[in-house]
Design an enzyme around this catalytic site. Structure first.
Site, PDB file in Angstrom:
ATOM      1  N   GLY A  10       0.973  -1.078   0.055  1.00  0.00           N
ATOM      2  CA  GLY A  10      -0.097  -0.015   0.032  1.00  0.00           C
ATOM      3  C   GLY A  10       0.909   1.336  -0.038  1.00  0.00           C
ATOM      4  O   GLY A  10       2.127   1.257  -0.070  1.00  0.00           O
ATOM      5  N   ASN A  32      -3.293  -8.464   0.515  1.00  0.00           N
ATOM      6  CA  ASN A  32      -4.247  -9.078  -0.446  1.00  0.00           C
ATOM      7  C   ASN A  32      -4.501  -8.391  -1.691  1.00  0.00           C
ATOM      8  O   ASN A  32      -5.285  -8.619  -2.509  1.00  0.00           O
ATOM      9  CB  ASN A  32      -5.365  -9.345   0.365  1.00  0.00           C
ATOM     10  CG  ASN A  32      -6.202  -7.925   0.896  1.00  0.00           C
ATOM     11  OD1 ASN A  32      -5.769  -7.155   0.564  1.00  0.00           O
ATOM     12  ND2 ASN A  32      -7.017  -8.217   1.341  1.00  0.00           N
ATOM     13  N   SER A 125      -4.421   7.412  13.803  1.00  0.00           N
ATOM     14  CA  SER A 125      -4.729   8.154  12.952  1.00  0.00           C
ATOM     15  C   SER A 125      -4.916   9.658  13.780  1.00  0.00           C
ATOM     16  O   SER A 125      -5.434   9.308  15.092  1.00  0.00           O
ATOM     17  CB  SER A 125      -5.981   8.152  12.032  1.00  0.00           C
ATOM     18  OG  SER A 125      -6.408   9.227  11.490  1.00  0.00           O
ATOM     19  N   TYR A 152     -14.708   4.360  10.216  1.00  0.00           N
ATOM     20  CA  TYR A 152     -13.201   4.256  10.133  1.00  0.00           C
ATOM     21  C   TYR A 152     -12.497   4.734  11.398  1.00  0.00           C
ATOM     22  O   TYR A 152     -11.560   3.920  11.880  1.00  0.00           O
ATOM     23  CB  TYR A 152     -12.910   4.999   8.807  1.00  0.00           C
ATOM     24  CG  TYR A 152     -11.667   5.144   8.816  1.00  0.00           C
ATOM     25  CD1 TYR A 152     -10.246   4.484   8.423  1.00  0.00           C
ATOM     26  CD2 TYR A 152     -10.948   6.635   9.146  1.00  0.00           C
ATOM     27  CE1 TYR A 152      -9.058   4.508   8.597  1.00  0.00           C
ATOM     28  CE2 TYR A 152      -9.756   6.789   9.276  1.00  0.00           C
ATOM     29  CZ  TYR A 152      -8.570   5.887   8.951  1.00  0.00           C
ATOM     30  OH  TYR A 152      -7.183   6.102   8.998  1.00  0.00           O
ATOM     31  N   LYS A 156      -9.871   2.842  14.472  1.00  0.00           N
ATOM     32  CA  LYS A 156      -8.601   3.359  14.860  1.00  0.00           C
ATOM     33  C   LYS A 156      -8.561   3.593  16.322  1.00  0.00           C
ATOM     34  O   LYS A 156      -7.562   3.144  17.267  1.00  0.00           O
ATOM     35  CB  LYS A 156      -8.010   4.615  14.221  1.00  0.00           C
ATOM     36  CG  LYS A 156      -7.760   4.540  12.689  1.00  0.00           C
ATOM     37  CD  LYS A 156      -6.554   3.416  12.443  1.00  0.00           C
ATOM     38  CE  LYS A 156      -6.786   3.035  10.943  1.00  0.00           C
ATOM     39  NZ  LYS A 156      -5.941   1.831  10.768  1.00  0.00           N
ATOM     40  N   TYR A 179      -0.948   9.118  12.564  1.00  0.00           N
ATOM     41  CA  TYR A 179      -0.621   9.884  11.389  1.00  0.00           C
ATOM     42  C   TYR A 179      -1.417  11.072  11.265  1.00  0.00           C
ATOM     43  O   TYR A 179      -2.707  10.926  11.159  1.00  0.00           O
ATOM     44  CB  TYR A 179      -0.881   8.954   9.897  1.00  0.00           C
ATOM     45  CG  TYR A 179      -0.359   7.588  10.010  1.00  0.00           C
ATOM     46  CD1 TYR A 179       0.895   7.151  10.897  1.00  0.00           C
ATOM     47  CD2 TYR A 179      -0.773   6.670   9.202  1.00  0.00           C
ATOM     48  CE1 TYR A 179       1.365   5.906  10.764  1.00  0.00           C
ATOM     49  CE2 TYR A 179      -0.289   5.292   9.227  1.00  0.00           C
ATOM     50  CZ  TYR A 179       0.757   5.027   9.996  1.00  0.00           C
ATOM     51  OH  TYR A 179       1.290   3.695  10.011  1.00  0.00           O
TER      52      TYR A 179
HETATM   53  C1  WQD Z   1      -7.585  17.278   3.453  1.00  0.00           C
HETATM   54  C2  WQD Z   1      -8.036  18.720   3.600  1.00  0.00           C
HETATM   55  C3  WQD Z   1     -10.777  18.613   2.942  1.00  0.00           C
HETATM   56  C4  WQD Z   1     -10.385  16.869  -0.922  1.00  0.00           C
HETATM   57  C5  WQD Z   1      -8.491  11.776   6.113  1.00  0.00           C
HETATM   58  C6  WQD Z   1      -8.995  10.972   7.021  1.00  0.00           C
HETATM   59  C7  WQD Z   1      -7.998  10.759   8.217  1.00  0.00           C
HETATM   60  C8  WQD Z   1      -6.481  10.310   7.400  1.00  0.00           C
HETATM   61  C9  WQD Z   1      -6.333  11.099   6.365  1.00  0.00           C
HETATM   62  C10 WQD Z   1      -6.464   8.048   6.442  1.00  0.00           C
HETATM   63  C11 WQD Z   1      -9.631  18.920   4.160  1.00  0.00           C
HETATM   64  C12 WQD Z   1      -9.829  19.211   1.889  1.00  0.00           C
HETATM   65  C13 WQD Z   1     -10.233  17.163   0.115  1.00  0.00           C
HETATM   66  C14 WQD Z   1     -10.932  17.748  -2.051  1.00  0.00           C
HETATM   67  C15 WQD Z   1     -10.852  19.427  -0.605  1.00  0.00           C
HETATM   68  N1  WQD Z   1      -6.595   9.143   7.436  1.00  0.00           N
HETATM   69  N2  WQD Z   1     -10.401  18.720   0.488  1.00  0.00           N
HETATM   70  N3  WQD Z   1     -11.092  19.097  -1.616  1.00  0.00           N
HETATM   71  O1  WQD Z   1     -10.011  14.528   5.739  1.00  0.00           O
HETATM   72  O2  WQD Z   1      -7.855  15.515   6.606  1.00  0.00           O
HETATM   73  O3  WQD Z   1      -8.198  13.196   6.624  1.00  0.00           O
HETATM   74  O4  WQD Z   1      -7.334  11.368   5.429  1.00  0.00           O
HETATM   75  O5  WQD Z   1      -6.225   7.309   5.972  1.00  0.00           O
HETATM   76  O6  WQD Z   1      -8.304  10.219   9.217  1.00  0.00           O
HETATM   77  O7  WQD Z   1     -10.159  11.551   7.628  1.00  0.00           O
HETATM   78  O8  WQD Z   1      -7.835  14.441   4.395  1.00  0.00           O
HETATM   79  O9  WQD Z   1      -7.020  14.623   2.217  1.00  0.00           O
HETATM   80  O10 WQD Z   1      -9.452  14.028   2.630  1.00  0.00           O
HETATM   81  O11 WQD Z   1      -8.578  16.363   3.300  1.00  0.00           O
HETATM   82  O12 WQD Z   1     -10.904  20.747  -0.308  1.00  0.00           O
HETATM   83  O13 WQD Z   1     -11.225  17.394  -3.213  1.00  0.00           O
HETATM   84  O14 WQD Z   1      -8.546  18.939   1.984  1.00  0.00           O
HETATM   85  O15 WQD Z   1     -11.904  19.472   3.051  1.00  0.00           O
HETATM   86  O16 WQD Z   1      -9.799  20.256   4.559  1.00  0.00           O
HETATM   87  P1  WQD Z   1      -8.546  14.487   5.957  1.00  0.00           P
HETATM   88  P2  WQD Z   1      -8.238  14.925   2.832  1.00  0.00           P
END
Ligand code: WQD
Length: 342
Positions: A10, A32, A125, A152, A156, A179
């Protein structure tokens, strides 16, 4: 020393395998390929010059787990990445998330116990902190873990709880890494993030828009109480994050702690619009984006205090946001010209 990496094909797993191999560890991967590509293992070999031993299998399958520990005696520690990770999907399919992320972890611990193996690094997370008061930022590990706002996130939270209980009752030695937002790719651009379908995460959405796979990026809200109105996150280069796992393995061999949690971020918060601007600056491209409504479930701002990791793990993020975006872009370009995908 030999380390088992579940989910080693991954995004974070593959970068960690590279760092482990280049740090002198022997690595066995269990994957997997449900959310990864087997070509990743070949590209790891191109980077490190070392073949990865791997078993195609599932942490929910006890036979697969027994196969790993029988086929590869001498494993001394496990890094457990294998899990589902999409927040929205977890709301639609909670049972699949609890089965893979929770039952899978239980089966892994049982197989480790049967193999007399006690050292494990867990992928947690910053989502365990939920929405935090600005006065608590940068957030430390002492901040309360709150009720999760998605299945999700709950996996965690529960994952940490079950590991804590297992460390008390069964003598497991656990490091749980919380993370923040992992982004970027290896410098060679031979490995990186491979989102299935439409990306949920910001940076893959940006790079796919820049390369023309997506029409435009929607910035989810510009009316938050932040410096430019968009949300703030702590974006950490995946190679820095990978190195935290190597340090965590070292720590498990030297520390007397049975259960420790560490924030793994940079300590810096950036807004969505700052990430967009940084991407445009480092790549010399203009990104097609619009401002849209807020996304349900987003917290306003979160970024890490990483002092504990620095003091106890001897780990600190070294790379910049710009370098992370540059490598993410190089990786997107590599994908466009390689038969790697689709
Ligand atoms: C980051 C920022 C969005 C997409 C998530 C999980 C967390 C962790 C990482 C993972 C936010 C903004 C995003 C888009 C946008 N776990 N955004 N337009 O939500 O902080 O964290 O991933 O495996 O547990 O919740 O990450 O990258 O989705 O968003 O404006 O098209 O970007 O609103 O402010 P997030 P993200």
């Amino acid at each position: 020393m030999k380390v088992l990496v579940t989910g080693g094909a991954g995004f974070i797993g593959s970068h960690t395998v590279v760092d482990l191999q280049t740090s002198g560890y022997e690595v066995v991967v269990l994957d997997n390929f449900v959310n990864s590509n087997r070509q990743v293992l070949n590209n790891i070999e191109k980077i490190t010059g070392k073949r990865v031993d791997f078993v195609e299998g599932d942490v929910r399958n006890k036979t697969d787990l027994d196969t790993v520990f029988k086929r590869y005696p001498g494993i001394e520690a496990v890094i457990h990445f294998a899990a589902y990770k999409a927040v929205g999907e977890s709301v639609q399919s909670p049972l699949a998330y609890y089965e893979n992320n929770i039952a899978g972890t239980v089966y892994l611990l049982q197989a480790m116990k049967a193999a007399s193996l006690k050292k494990i690094v867990f992928s947690s997370s910053c989502t365990v902190y939920g929405e935090v008061d600005a006065t608590l930022l940068p957030i430390t590990e002492n901040a309360p873990v709150v009720k999760a706002n998605s299945p999700y996130g709950n996996t965690k939270k529960i994952g940490e709880e079950l590991l804590l209980d297992a460390s008390k009752a069964e003598g497991f030695n656990v490091v749980s890494l919380r993370y923040f937002n992992p982004i970027g790719a290896h410098d060679t651009a031979l490995i990186g993030e491979l989102p299935l379908g439409i990306p949920n995460n910001l940076v893959p959405f940006i790079t796919q828009t820049a390369i023309g796979k997506r029409k435009e990026l929607t910035v989810f809200g510009n009316d938050y109480p932040t410096r430019d109105g968009s949300c703030i996150r702590d974006y950490i280069h995946v190679m820095d994050l990978a190195n935290a796992h190597v340090k965590a393995i070292d720590y498990l061999h030297t520390s007397n702690e049975n259960f420790s949690v560490f924030n793994i971020g940079t300590g810096q918060g950036n807004t969505v619009l700052e990430v967009v601007t940084a991407f445009e600056n480092v790549t010399g491209t203009i990104l097609n984006y619009k401002i849209g409504p807020r996304r349900a479930g987003d917290v306003v701002q979160i970024y890490a205090s990483c002092q504990k990791a620095e003091q106890e793990l001897g780990w600190k993020a070294e790379r910049t946001l710009e370098n992370a975006l540059e490598t993410a872009w190089k990786w997107e370009q590599y994908l466009a010209t390689s038969p790697f995908m689709d």
